[in-house]
Design a protein around this motif. Structure first.
Motif, PDB file in Angstrom:
ATOM      1  N   SER A   1       0.840  -1.195   0.000  1.00  0.00           N
ATOM      2  CA  SER A   1       0.000   0.000   0.000  1.00  0.00           C
ATOM      3  C   SER A   1       0.871   1.239   0.000  1.00  0.00           C
ATOM      4  CB  SER A   1      -0.925   0.049   1.217  1.00  0.00           C
ATOM      5  OG  SER A   1      -1.564   1.307   1.307  1.00  0.00           O
ATOM      6  N   ALA A   2       0.388   2.262  -0.655  1.00  0.00           N
ATOM      7  CA  ALA A   2       1.103   3.535  -0.689  1.00  0.00           C
ATOM      8  C   ALA A   2       0.644   4.478   0.403  1.00  0.00           C
ATOM      9  CB  ALA A   2       0.925   4.195  -2.057  1.00  0.00           C
ATOM     10  N   GLY A   3      -0.003   3.952   1.442  1.00  0.00           N
ATOM     11  CA  GLY A   3      -0.441   4.836   2.521  1.00  0.00           C
ATOM     12  C   GLY A   3      -1.637   5.665   2.115  1.00  0.00           C
ATOM     13  N   GLU A   4      -1.688   6.895   2.589  1.00  0.00           N
ATOM     14  CA  GLU A   4      -2.873   7.731   2.348  1.00  0.00           C
ATOM     15  C   GLU A   4      -2.999   8.121   0.885  1.00  0.00           C
ATOM     16  OE1 GLU A   4      -5.496  11.402   3.869  1.00  0.00           O
ATOM     17  OE2 GLU A   4      -4.115  10.360   5.178  1.00  0.00           O
ATOM     18  N   ASP A   5      -4.238   8.169   0.407  1.00  0.00           N
ATOM     19  CA  ASP A   5      -4.531   8.598  -0.954  1.00  0.00           C
ATOM     20  C   ASP A   5      -4.454  10.120  -1.010  1.00  0.00           C
ATOM     21  OD1 ASP A   5      -5.497   9.150  -3.436  1.00  0.00           O
ATOM     22  OD2 ASP A   5      -7.315   7.944  -3.262  1.00  0.00           O
ATOM     23  N   LEU A   6      -3.496  10.653  -1.745  1.00  0.00           N
ATOM     24  CA  LEU A   6      -3.334  12.109  -1.821  1.00  0.00           C
ATOM     25  C   LEU A   6      -4.104  12.729  -2.969  1.00  0.00           C
ATOM     26  CD1 LEU A   6       0.364  12.957  -0.943  1.00  0.00           C
ATOM     27  CD2 LEU A   6      -1.684  13.143   0.434  1.00  0.00           C
ATOM     28  N   SER A   7      -4.971  11.962  -3.625  1.00  0.00           N
ATOM     29  CA  SER A   7      -5.780  12.575  -4.673  1.00  0.00           C
ATOM     30  C   SER A   7      -6.814  13.519  -4.085  1.00  0.00           C
ATOM     31  CB  SER A   7      -6.478  11.497  -5.516  1.00  0.00           C
ATOM     32  OG  SER A   7      -7.334  10.717  -4.703  1.00  0.00           O
TER      33      SER A   7
ATOM     34  N   VAL B   1       4.397   2.156   2.035  1.00  0.00           N
ATOM     35  CA  VAL B   1       4.782   3.560   2.171  1.00  0.00           C
ATOM     36  C   VAL B   1       4.000   4.225   3.294  1.00  0.00           C
ATOM     37  CG1 VAL B   1       4.912   5.795   1.004  1.00  0.00           C
ATOM     38  CG2 VAL B   1       5.332   3.700  -0.277  1.00  0.00           C
ATOM     39  N   GLY B   2       4.674   5.068   4.062  1.00  0.00           N
ATOM     40  CA  GLY B   2       4.011   5.940   5.019  1.00  0.00           C
ATOM     41  C   GLY B   2       3.108   5.205   5.972  1.00  0.00           C
ATOM     42  N   GLY B   3       1.815   5.592   5.962  1.00  0.00           N
ATOM     43  CA  GLY B   3       0.855   4.983   6.868  1.00  0.00           C
ATOM     44  C   GLY B   3       0.726   3.496   6.679  1.00  0.00           C
ATOM     45  N   ALA B   4       0.928   3.004   5.459  1.00  0.00           N
ATOM     46  CA  ALA B   4       0.876   1.561   5.227  1.00  0.00           C
ATOM     47  C   ALA B   4       2.052   0.862   5.895  1.00  0.00           C
ATOM     48  CB  ALA B   4       0.882   1.278   3.732  1.00  0.00           C
ATOM     49  N   SER B   5       3.231   1.492   5.844  1.00  0.00           N
ATOM     50  CA  SER B   5       4.389   0.932   6.553  1.00  0.00           C
ATOM     51  C   SER B   5       4.098   0.846   8.038  1.00  0.00           C
ATOM     52  CB  SER B   5       5.611   1.825   6.299  1.00  0.00           C
ATOM     53  OG  SER B   5       6.706   1.413   7.065  1.00  0.00           O
ATOM     54  N   GLU B   6       3.432   1.876   8.563  1.00  0.00           N
ATOM     55  CA  GLU B   6       3.129   1.902   9.989  1.00  0.00           C
ATOM     56  C   GLU B   6       2.079   0.869  10.371  1.00  0.00           C
ATOM     57  OE1 GLU B   6       2.157   5.970  10.072  1.00  0.00           O
ATOM     58  OE2 GLU B   6       4.148   6.500   9.377  1.00  0.00           O
ATOM     59  N   ILE B   7       1.132   0.593   9.467  1.00  0.00           N
ATOM     60  CA  ILE B   7       0.147  -0.450   9.739  1.00  0.00           C
ATOM     61  C   ILE B   7       0.843  -1.790   9.951  1.00  0.00           C
ATOM     62  CG2 ILE B   7      -1.683  -1.837   8.670  1.00  0.00           C
ATOM     63  CD1 ILE B   7      -2.773   0.745   7.455  1.00  0.00           C
ATOM     64  N   THR B   8       1.868  -2.051   9.142  1.00  0.00           N
ATOM     65  CA  THR B   8       2.577  -3.337   9.308  1.00  0.00           C
ATOM     66  C   THR B   8       3.233  -3.437  10.681  1.00  0.00           C
ATOM     67  OG1 THR B   8       4.729  -2.616   8.428  1.00  0.00           O
ATOM     68  CG2 THR B   8       3.076  -3.334   6.829  1.00  0.00           C
TER      69      THR B   8
ATOM     70  N   GLY C   1       7.910 -10.875   4.028  1.00  0.00           N
ATOM     71  CA  GLY C   1       8.099 -10.126   2.804  1.00  0.00           C
ATOM     72  C   GLY C   1       8.594 -10.978   1.669  1.00  0.00           C
ATOM     73  N   THR C   2       8.798 -10.309   0.527  1.00  0.00           N
ATOM     74  CA  THR C   2       9.398 -10.922  -0.659  1.00  0.00           C
ATOM     75  C   THR C   2      10.680 -10.165  -0.969  1.00  0.00           C
ATOM     76  OG1 THR C   2       8.441  -9.485  -2.355  1.00  0.00           O
ATOM     77  CG2 THR C   2       7.025 -11.253  -1.492  1.00  0.00           C
ATOM     78  N   PRO C   3      11.473 -10.643  -1.918  1.00  0.00           N
ATOM     79  CA  PRO C   3      12.692  -9.879  -2.277  1.00  0.00           C
ATOM     80  C   PRO C   3      12.394  -8.461  -2.736  1.00  0.00           C
ATOM     81  CG  PRO C   3      12.842 -12.125  -3.116  1.00  0.00           C
ATOM     82  CD  PRO C   3      11.448 -11.966  -2.579  1.00  0.00           C
ATOM     83  N   ALA C   4      11.154  -8.205  -3.200  1.00  0.00           N
ATOM     84  CA  ALA C   4      10.799  -6.870  -3.688  1.00  0.00           C
ATOM     85  C   ALA C   4      10.258  -5.955  -2.591  1.00  0.00           C
ATOM     86  CB  ALA C   4       9.741  -6.989  -4.794  1.00  0.00           C
ATOM     87  N   THR C   5      10.147  -6.476  -1.389  1.00  0.00           N
ATOM     88  CA  THR C   5       9.573  -5.673  -0.306  1.00  0.00           C
ATOM     89  C   THR C   5      10.441  -4.451   0.000  1.00  0.00           C
ATOM     90  OG1 THR C   5       8.461  -7.550   0.732  1.00  0.00           O
ATOM     91  CG2 THR C   5       8.968  -5.663   2.147  1.00  0.00           C
ATOM     92  N   GLU C   6       9.804  -3.294   0.167  1.00  0.00           N
ATOM     93  CA  GLU C   6      10.492  -2.078   0.596  1.00  0.00           C
ATOM     94  C   GLU C   6       9.595  -1.344   1.596  1.00  0.00           C
ATOM     95  OE1 GLU C   6      13.163   0.299  -2.341  1.00  0.00           O
ATOM     96  OE2 GLU C   6      11.353  -0.277  -3.423  1.00  0.00           O
ATOM     97  N   PHE C   7      10.210  -0.835   2.645  1.00  0.00           N
ATOM     98  CA  PHE C   7       9.517   0.046   3.567  1.00  0.00           C
ATOM     99  C   PHE C   7      10.008   1.473   3.314  1.00  0.00           C
ATOM    100  CE2 PHE C   7       9.453  -4.083   5.604  1.00  0.00           C
ATOM    101  CZ  PHE C   7       8.151  -4.175   6.055  1.00  0.00           C
ATOM    102  N   TYR C   8       9.076   2.413   3.337  1.00  0.00           N
ATOM    103  CA  TYR C   8       9.442   3.779   2.975  1.00  0.00           C
ATOM    104  C   TYR C   8       8.551   4.737   3.757  1.00  0.00           C
ATOM    105  CZ  TYR C   8      10.425   7.756  -0.196  1.00  0.00           C
ATOM    106  OH  TYR C   8      10.784   8.959  -0.735  1.00  0.00           O
ATOM    107  N   GLN C   9       9.172   5.606   4.553  1.00  0.00           N
ATOM    108  CA  GLN C   9       8.415   6.586   5.336  1.00  0.00           C
ATOM    109  C   GLN C   9       8.936   7.987   5.027  1.00  0.00           C
ATOM    110  OE1 GLN C   9       8.664   5.090   9.411  1.00  0.00           O
ATOM    111  NE2 GLN C   9       6.676   4.130   9.150  1.00  0.00           N
TER     112      GLN C   9
ATOM    113  N   LEU D   1       1.359  10.046   2.738  1.00  0.00           N
ATOM    114  CA  LEU D   1       1.641  10.246   4.149  1.00  0.00           C
ATOM    115  C   LEU D   1       0.467   9.785   4.970  1.00  0.00           C
ATOM    116  CD1 LEU D   1      -0.168  13.000   4.917  1.00  0.00           C
ATOM    117  CD2 LEU D   1       1.506  13.893   3.290  1.00  0.00           C
ATOM    118  N   SER D   2       0.705   9.589   6.244  1.00  0.00           N
ATOM    119  CA  SER D   2      -0.370   9.160   7.120  1.00  0.00           C
ATOM    120  C   SER D   2      -0.838  10.304   7.963  1.00  0.00           C
ATOM    121  CB  SER D   2       0.124   8.042   8.019  1.00  0.00           C
ATOM    122  OG  SER D   2       1.162   8.486   8.838  1.00  0.00           O
TER     123      SER D   2
END
Length: 794
Positions: free
Chosen positions: A593-599, A638-645, A653-661, A793-794
């Protein structure tokens, strides 16, 4: 031109809107007339444009005098332009709320008998879908404002006659009961409203008017008439935004504006600004100034605020004069304008003494001709020349009127009229519903919110999920502001002898013996209206384990408010252990998840508070479960989604997993109590991750303990399920271990409180908005707007 107060009772001249525009062109054609954002048009430019469009409507669309032209547009310059153009062609304009969904739109087009619909690209698909699905509307033509083709037509107005009593608008209003009714409003109605406004407010050519309400309502239209009356410019905002409103007032050097409903309260709740009194305002008009805030509103912005009372049916009825300082804070809505008479009457139509409550009735000019195609409704409201408003008022000895209640069966939500029967009809179409009764619920921000009591069919569970499902189905038929916020289930309704629901008895019963009230807005807070809709969350069960998938891959699974509310609700329901042994959170596509929807960028601190509260509530829901919760992190978090985890009991995770805040790099406080949860997991690695705002790949996340293990993508969810099954054998003590191993809620709540304070400070300092703007600028520069949620962002 200036209309002095002593001329209010005079007949306006010119007496039609088209003649009024021609007069302004003759005496001040090059003066500014309309200003939308950073572009403006003179009276002459609008006159030429509207004349060309009038010829186009006649020659291309076949419009004849009396034909109805519907306009469904947001606040763009084409709205008033097509209004005036249609009037020049002799047509009658049908304003349509651009927030309408299919049912509302189809009703208005059918009821009005519209021959043409003017709209834009955002609404074309809906309009064509409605037209294609209704044989009665088969011949209706559509004009896209992006291709109006006006340039090739004559720049002088068609030879079409108009008089003061020529019909100009079918203005739909929810009125007092039933589905929307169209008030028949003439040229004379609009011109006189503009004349009365100019005289009562002392407007002149040097003034700058401003409106932020949608053009589908009457307020921007009488603002246009007032600007035409005195030759002053009208500034039109795309929408009302409490946080940016006074910045626009300063930027445009506005001297006069009108607000109503919840707008004064929302403006006052904005953080004080040293520039508050740095404006050119000399008068604000408002309908329903909060009495307790009246003096404070004037003191804060350094301008008098005066009451205006009226209805779509009658235009201006009552107004407080500029020098009427004695009524500030009294709740008085003014005295009659010189062209109106008022009476306060009892149920039998007998006038009551001053100081006693009764229904306000009004007669005089302006006044609607009646309701379109509804002679019985017209006769009910207009009796012996008197308009029965449905408002219960008290008249003081000085003649001032104070509103004390309503006899209308409707909800007045933030300035919007919501007819109870319309909402009830939409809800009662649901097969799960036996009956519905809509009532107003007091609200400190919006004045009133929409509450519905529902009697369910046999066997339908009276729970939150049912409430959400019913309101979602009804919401597809209703405009956003009509969708109920509160739902309370009842076994049966109290009824009158005529078998109607007795709403007073219903409310009394609910007050004496309260039932469970489902608040369908995040956190139970009074927020700007948000349409109730399904979140982007899919739920399946495999081997007694619930799999919750964020299902919006084209947006990197960005989480809107509805999804977060749905997630917290689902975790609570499944987390009891009665239905499943555990919960797995994952995402579709290449991103967890990319966290909060900024649209939907926050426009006020209330929006920010909802964002934080809904993320907080997910944390609470996860930490309070009686079953294990595992995050299967398939890619980017990303962001809030990283924090949910971080709230989960494990992360696979998988080899492609990335955490980003990335929030801290933009000056925005991280939410979800990661300040508590993250150090427990990764110790000294927390500061580089949070303050450094860098991407953390899978191997590094595994090394510091953020990930429990790394598996191949096709094994990710299966491995999470296996883990839960291993942790929950028969006769297990998992619940006790979860309670021991998870952080305590007291510590989490304390972290929430600290973060909320920091978030408020970031908003007040402008850091929050600047962070969002820098995100958009970065994305625009990189040409990757499609990945807008990457830095969410969250």
């Amino acid at each position: 031109m200036t209309v002095t107060a002593d001329r209010m009772a005079h007949d306006p001249f010119p007496a039609t809107l088209t003649a009024l525009l021609a007069q302004r062109v003759a005496d001040s054609g090059d003066a500014e007339f309309l200003r939308f954002e950073d572009r403006s048009w003179s009276f002459r430019e609008i006159d030429v444009w509207t004349s060309q469009l009038a010829h186009r409507l006649i020659r291309v669309e076949g419009i004849e005098p009396g034909d109805r032209v519907a306009v469904m547009l947001p606040n763009v310059v084409q709205w008033p332009v097509f209004w005036l153009a249609a009037l020049k062609a002799g047509a009658v304009v049908v304003p349509i709320n651009s927030a309408y969904q299919r049912a509302d739109l189809e009703f208005v087009l059918t009821d009005s008998g519209a021959r043409v619909v003017v709209t834009d690209g955002d609404h074309l698909a809906l309009v064509r879908d409605v037209l294609d699905g209704n044989a009665v509307l088969a011949g209706v033509r559509v004009v896209d404002v992006a291709e109006d083709g006006a340039e090739s037509f004559p720049a002088t107005a068609p030879d079409v006659e108009a008089a003061p009593d020529t019909l100009a608008n079918l203005q739909y209003t929810s009125g007092t009961t039933g589905f929307p009714k169209a008030c028949m409003l003439t040229h004379g109605y609009w011109v006189r409203n503009g004349w009365l406004c100019a005289a009562a407010a002392g407007l002149h050519t040097e003034d700058v008017l401003l409106t932020a309400q949608p053009f589908s309502y009457m307020d921007p239209l009488w603002n246009v008439a007032a600007a035409l009356t005195v030759g002053a410019p009208l500034v039109v905002l795309p929408r009302f935004s409490a946080s940016g409103f006074f910045a626009d007032v300063r930027r445009h050097r506005v001297t006069f504006f009108y607000v109503l409903g919840s707008m004064p309260t929302l403006l006052f709740k904005q953080p004080p600004d040293p520039r508050d009194r740095d404006n050119d305002l000399r008068l604000v008009w408002c309908s329903g100034i909060p009495a307790a805030l009246h003096a404070d509103l004037e003191a804060r912005w350094g301008a008098p605020w005066r009451e205006l009372y009226g209805m779509t049916e009658s235009g201006f009825d009552l107004v407080s004069s500029l020098d009427d300082t004695a009524t500030v804070g009294t709740g008085s809505v003014g005295t009659p304008v010189p062209t109106k008479q008022v009476r306060v009457v009892d149920a039998d139509g007998v006038e009551v003494p001053d100081g006693e409550p009764g229904e306000l009735t009004v007669r005089g000019l302006p006044m609607m001709l009646g309701y379109w195609n509804r002679p019985e409704e017209t006769a009910r409201v207009l009796r012996d020349g008197w308009l029965h408003t449905g408002d219960v008022v008290v008249r003081g000895p000085e003649g001032g009127i104070r509103i004390v209640g309503r006899i209308k069966d409707m909800v007045r939500r933030g300035g919007e009229n919501v007819a109870s029967v319309e909402v009830e009809a939409a809800i009662e179409r649901d097969p799960a519903v036996v009956g519905a009764a809509v009532v107003p619920e007091p609200d400190e921000i919006l004045g009133e919110e929409v509450k519905v009591f529902i009697q369910l069919a046999d066997g339908v569970p009276a729970d939150r999920e049912t409430a959400e499902t019913i309101i979602e189905r009804a919401g597809g038929q209703l405009a956003r502001f009509k969708v109920p916020r509160y739902v309370e289930f009842v076994d049966e309704f109290p009824r009158t002898p005529s078998e109607r629901v007795s709403k007073p008895t219903l409310k009394e019963r609910a007050a004496a013996s309260p039932g469970v009230v489902h608040d369908l807005r995040p956190g139970g807070r009074a927020q700007p209206a948000t349409k109730v809709r399904p979140g982007f969350l899919d739920i399946t069960v495999e081997q007694d384990v619930a799999i919750l998938r964020f299902s919006r891959p084209e947006k990197l699974n960005a989480l809107d408010v509805a999804t977060r509310v749905q997630l917290a609700s689902a975790v609570r329901e499944l987390g009891t252990g009665a239905k499943v042994r555990g919960i797995v959170l994952t995402g579709t596509g290449r991103a967890f998840s990319a966290g909060e929807d900024l649209s939907a960028v926050p426009s006020s601190y209330d929006d920010v508070r909802v964002a934080f509260e809904t993320f907080h509530d997910i944390t609470r829901a996860i930490l309070e479960t009686r079953v294990p919760v595992i995050a299967a992190v398939n890619g980017l978090a990303v962001g809030g989604a990283s924090e949910i985890t971080l709230c989960c009991d494990a992360r696979i995770g998988t080899p492609a997993t990335e955490f980003y805040q990335p929030e801290n790099a933009r000056g925005i406080t991280i939410s979800n109590a990661s300040s508590v949860l993250l150090p427990r997991l990764v110790g000294g690695h927390a500061l580089p991750m949070v303050l450094g705002s860098g991407r953390l790949p899978a191997e590094e996340a595994l090394r510091i303990g953020l990930l429990s293990e790394i598996v191949e993508p096709d094994r990710l969810v299966a491995r999470a399920v296996e883990t839960i099954l291993r942790w929950t054998p028969a006769n297990n003590t998992t619940v006790q271990h979860l309670e021991l191993l998870r952080p305590g809620m007291a510590e989490i709540e304390a972290a929430f409180a600290r973060e909320d304070v920091a978030a408020k400070q970031a908003w007040d300092d402008g850091v929050y908005r600047a962070g969002i703007e820098s995100f958009w600028e970065t994305k625009d520069a990189a040409g990757t707007r499609e990945s807008v949620e990457m830095g969410a962002l969250s």
